[in-house]
Design an enzyme around this catalytic site. Structure first.
Site, short mmCIF file in Angstrom:
data_model
loop_
_atom_site.label_atom_id
_atom_site.label_comp_id
_atom_site.label_asym_id
_atom_site.label_seq_id
_atom_site.Cartn_x
_atom_site.Cartn_y
_atom_site.Cartn_z
N CYS A 33 0.20 0.27 10.48
CA CYS A 33 -0.28 -0.76 9.55
C CYS A 33 0.83 -1.66 9.01
O CYS A 33 1.89 -1.20 8.59
CB CYS A 33 -1.00 -0.08 8.38
SG CYS A 33 -1.75 -1.28 7.28
N CYS B 38 -19.39 -6.44 3.04
CA CYS B 38 -18.75 -5.20 3.45
C CYS B 38 -17.37 -5.14 2.78
O CYS B 38 -16.71 -6.17 2.65
CB CYS B 38 -18.59 -5.18 4.97
SG CYS B 38 -17.68 -3.72 5.56
N CYS C 29 -19.61 1.69 8.04
CA CYS C 29 -18.90 1.06 9.15
C CYS C 29 -17.68 1.94 9.39
O CYS C 29 -16.81 2.06 8.52
CB CYS C 29 -18.48 -0.35 8.75
SG CYS C 29 -17.39 -1.14 9.96
N ARG D 264 -18.52 -2.79 17.53
CA ARG D 264 -17.77 -4.05 17.38
C ARG D 264 -16.50 -4.04 18.20
O ARG D 264 -15.69 -3.10 18.09
CB ARG D 264 -17.43 -4.30 15.90
CG ARG D 264 -16.66 -5.61 15.68
CD ARG D 264 -16.48 -5.95 14.22
NE ARG D 264 -17.74 -5.92 13.52
CZ ARG D 264 -17.99 -5.20 12.44
NH1 ARG D 264 -17.05 -4.45 11.91
NH2 ARG D 264 -19.18 -5.22 11.88
N CYS E 234 0.32 4.87 7.00
CA CYS E 234 -0.36 4.79 8.31
C CYS E 234 0.57 4.05 9.29
O CYS E 234 0.92 2.88 9.06
CB CYS E 234 -1.69 4.07 8.16
SG CYS E 234 -2.67 4.72 6.78
N CYS F 38 -16.55 -9.39 5.38
CA CYS F 38 -15.89 -8.08 5.23
C CYS F 38 -14.57 -8.27 4.51
O CYS F 38 -13.72 -9.05 4.95
CB CYS F 38 -15.61 -7.48 6.60
SG CYS F 38 -17.07 -7.33 7.60
N CYS G 258 0.85 -1.20 0.00
CA CYS G 258 0.00 0.00 0.00
C CYS G 258 0.88 1.24 0.00
O CYS G 258 1.87 1.32 0.73
CB CYS G 258 -0.92 0.00 1.22
SG CYS G 258 -2.01 1.44 1.26
N1 SAM Z 1 -6.72 0.58 3.13
C1 SAM Z 1 -7.99 0.66 3.71
C2 SAM Z 1 -8.11 1.79 4.69
O1 SAM Z 1 -7.09 2.27 5.19
O2 SAM Z 1 -9.24 2.20 4.97
C3 SAM Z 1 -8.46 -0.63 4.37
C4 SAM Z 1 -7.54 -1.46 5.22
S1 SAM Z 1 -7.05 -0.82 6.79
C5 SAM Z 1 -5.90 -2.08 7.23
C6 SAM Z 1 -8.47 -1.01 7.83
C7 SAM Z 1 -8.38 -0.66 9.29
O3 SAM Z 1 -7.73 -1.69 10.01
C8 SAM Z 1 -7.64 0.58 9.70
O4 SAM Z 1 -8.36 1.75 9.47
C9 SAM Z 1 -7.42 0.34 11.18
O5 SAM Z 1 -8.52 0.81 11.93
C10 SAM Z 1 -7.36 -1.19 11.28
N2 SAM Z 1 -5.99 -1.61 11.61
C11 SAM Z 1 -4.95 -1.69 10.76
N3 SAM Z 1 -3.83 -2.07 11.41
C12 SAM Z 1 -4.16 -2.23 12.71
C13 SAM Z 1 -3.44 -2.59 13.89
N4 SAM Z 1 -2.13 -2.84 13.85
N5 SAM Z 1 -4.09 -2.68 15.05
C14 SAM Z 1 -5.42 -2.41 15.11
N6 SAM Z 1 -6.16 -2.05 14.03
C15 SAM Z 1 -5.56 -1.96 12.85
FE1 SF4 Z 2 -2.84 1.36 3.38
FE2 SF4 Z 2 -2.79 0.22 5.78
FE3 SF4 Z 2 -3.18 2.85 5.56
FE4 SF4 Z 2 -5.13 1.14 4.76
S1 SF4 Z 2 -4.38 1.42 6.86
S2 SF4 Z 2 -4.38 2.97 3.68
S3 SF4 Z 2 -3.86 -0.56 4.00
S4 SF4 Z 2 -1.30 1.72 4.98
#
Ligand code: SAM
Ligand code: SF4
Ligand code: DTB
Length: 322
Positions: free
Chosen positions: A69, A137, A197, A269, A66, A106, A62
């Site tokens: 992530c 979802c 959501c 949730r 973030c 989802c 990606c």
């Molecule tokens: N790329 C898309 C986005 O950012 O909306 C979808 C995937 S992203 C991984 C979805 C969500 O997963 C994030 O917004 C975050 O709330 C959750 N998430 C990701 N990494 C996480 C972590 N290490 N611990 C807890 N929640 C996490």
């Molecule tokens: Fe990309 Fe992870 Fe950020 Fe979603 S949360 S936009 S998958 S870096």
């Protein structure tokens, strides 16, 4: 004696004030949980829990940064990357989730936003998942109006797009897009008639005030999200936030209770982080008003309690899932 001034009237407000949310967070724990549970049972069967199963349909690479992530191309997290899955494979996974007892499927894709070249396949995936009889979802990153409308026409029930934290803290954990971009996508999804959501993460180094402001932002959206996932932060080695200080275990319970009070008709949730919680803590989260979980052995890239463990827990607590 401490008495709470929080009304348990059946109202849905969108004008919550920061001081009110702060007052809720500061209530003695028993008072807060009792208030949340009293509101919860006015709107929901208190012994019902909704089950959503997750599948990562595109893993890693990606472009975004973030800081929490595992799937950002910018961090070395030793992830096995995978391109967008074949619709038939996703349909099989959905069928399997249905047989295990889930009611919603989802699907997550590690994208800033979906590419035109992938979109026809995304729509076919929605149609195939819907054909299993499950709710569908997706979380694909930012959408434009046309994409939102096409997803709606394909039958998508929910779109997951989290605000994740307060507006102020967001810019310290993500630099490649803005909080306002997230709000814009939520607006487009809402206008297309897809249920929202939207939730976030607790425990990635934010302050109590950030948690207040995050929940306040959710509660003052034009419409409350139909579903509010609250994730306990899962540290991912190789990411900038990996060394965040763990928070008090009761903080997530308080956040759930406050979310329940602010958004009385939304499904709240208990999302990521359950493998780190014992059964008693999870039970407390359900008492505080959580009425949904991610169900299935895996989240996106990390572990979740097994289906067998969850079935036993729901059984012991007398929670029914259909
Ligand atoms: N790329 C898309 C986005 O950012 O909306 C979808 C995937 S992203 C991984 C979805 C969500 O997963 C994030 O917004 C975050 O709330 C959750 N998430 C990701 N990494 C996480 C972590 N290490 N611990 C807890 N929640 C996490
Ligand atoms: Fe990309 Fe992870 Fe950020 Fe979603 S949360 S936009 S998958 S870096
Ligand atoms: C949400 O709020 N939590 C889910 C789902 N929406 C997409 C994702 C949790 C991810 C946890 C970390 C991982 O498995 O990579």
């Amino acid at each position: 004696m401490h008495t709470t001034c929080i009304s348990t009237e059946v109202t849905t407000r969108h004008d919550w004030q920061l001081a009110e949310v702060a007052a809720l967070f500061s209530l003695p724990f028993n008072e807060l949980i009792f208030t949340a549970q009293s509101i919860h049972r006015r709107h929901f069967d208190p012994n019902h829990i909704q089950l959503s199963t997750l599948l990562n349909i595109k893993t890693g690479k990606c472009s975004e940064d973030c800081g929490y992530c595992a799937q950002s191309v910018r961090f070395n997290t030793h992830l096995t990357e995978e391109d967008l899955l074949e619709p038939l494979d996703v349909e099989r996974a959905a069928q399997h989730a249905k047989e295990a007892g889930a009611t919603r499927f989802c699907m997550g894709a590690a994208w800033r936003s979906p590419k035109p070249k992938d979109f026809a396949r995304v729509l076919e995936i929605v149609q195939r998942v819907k054909a299993t009889g499950l709710e569908a979802c997706m979380t694909l990153g930012m959408l434009n109006d046309s994409q939102a409308h096409q997803l709606k026409s394909a039958g998508l029930d929910y779109y997951n797009h989290n605000l994740d934290t307060s507006p102020e803290y967001y810019q310290t954990i993500v630099s490649t897009h803005r909080y306002q971009d997230r709000l814009n996508t939520l607006k487009k999804v809402h206008h297309a008639g897809i249920k929202i959501c939207c939730g976030g993460i607790i425990g990635m180094g934010e302050t109590r005030e950030d948690r207040l402001k995050f929940l306040l932002t959710l509660a003052n959206l034009p419409a409350h999200p139909d579903s509010v996932p609250l994730n306990q932060y899962i540290p991912i080695a190789g990411t900038p936030l990996a060394n965040s200080q763990p928070i008090d275990i009761f903080e997530i319970v308080r956040c759930i209770a406050v979310a329940r009070i602010l958004m009385p008709r939304s499904y709240v949730r208990l999302a990521a982080g359950r493998t780190e919680m014992n059964d008693a803590l999870q039970a407390l989260c359900f008492l505080a008003g959580a009425n949904s979980v991610f169900y299935g052995d895996k989240l996106l890239t990390t572990e979740n309690p097994t289906v067998e463990q969850d079935k036993q827990l729901f059984n012991r607590l007398g929670l029914h899932t259909s």
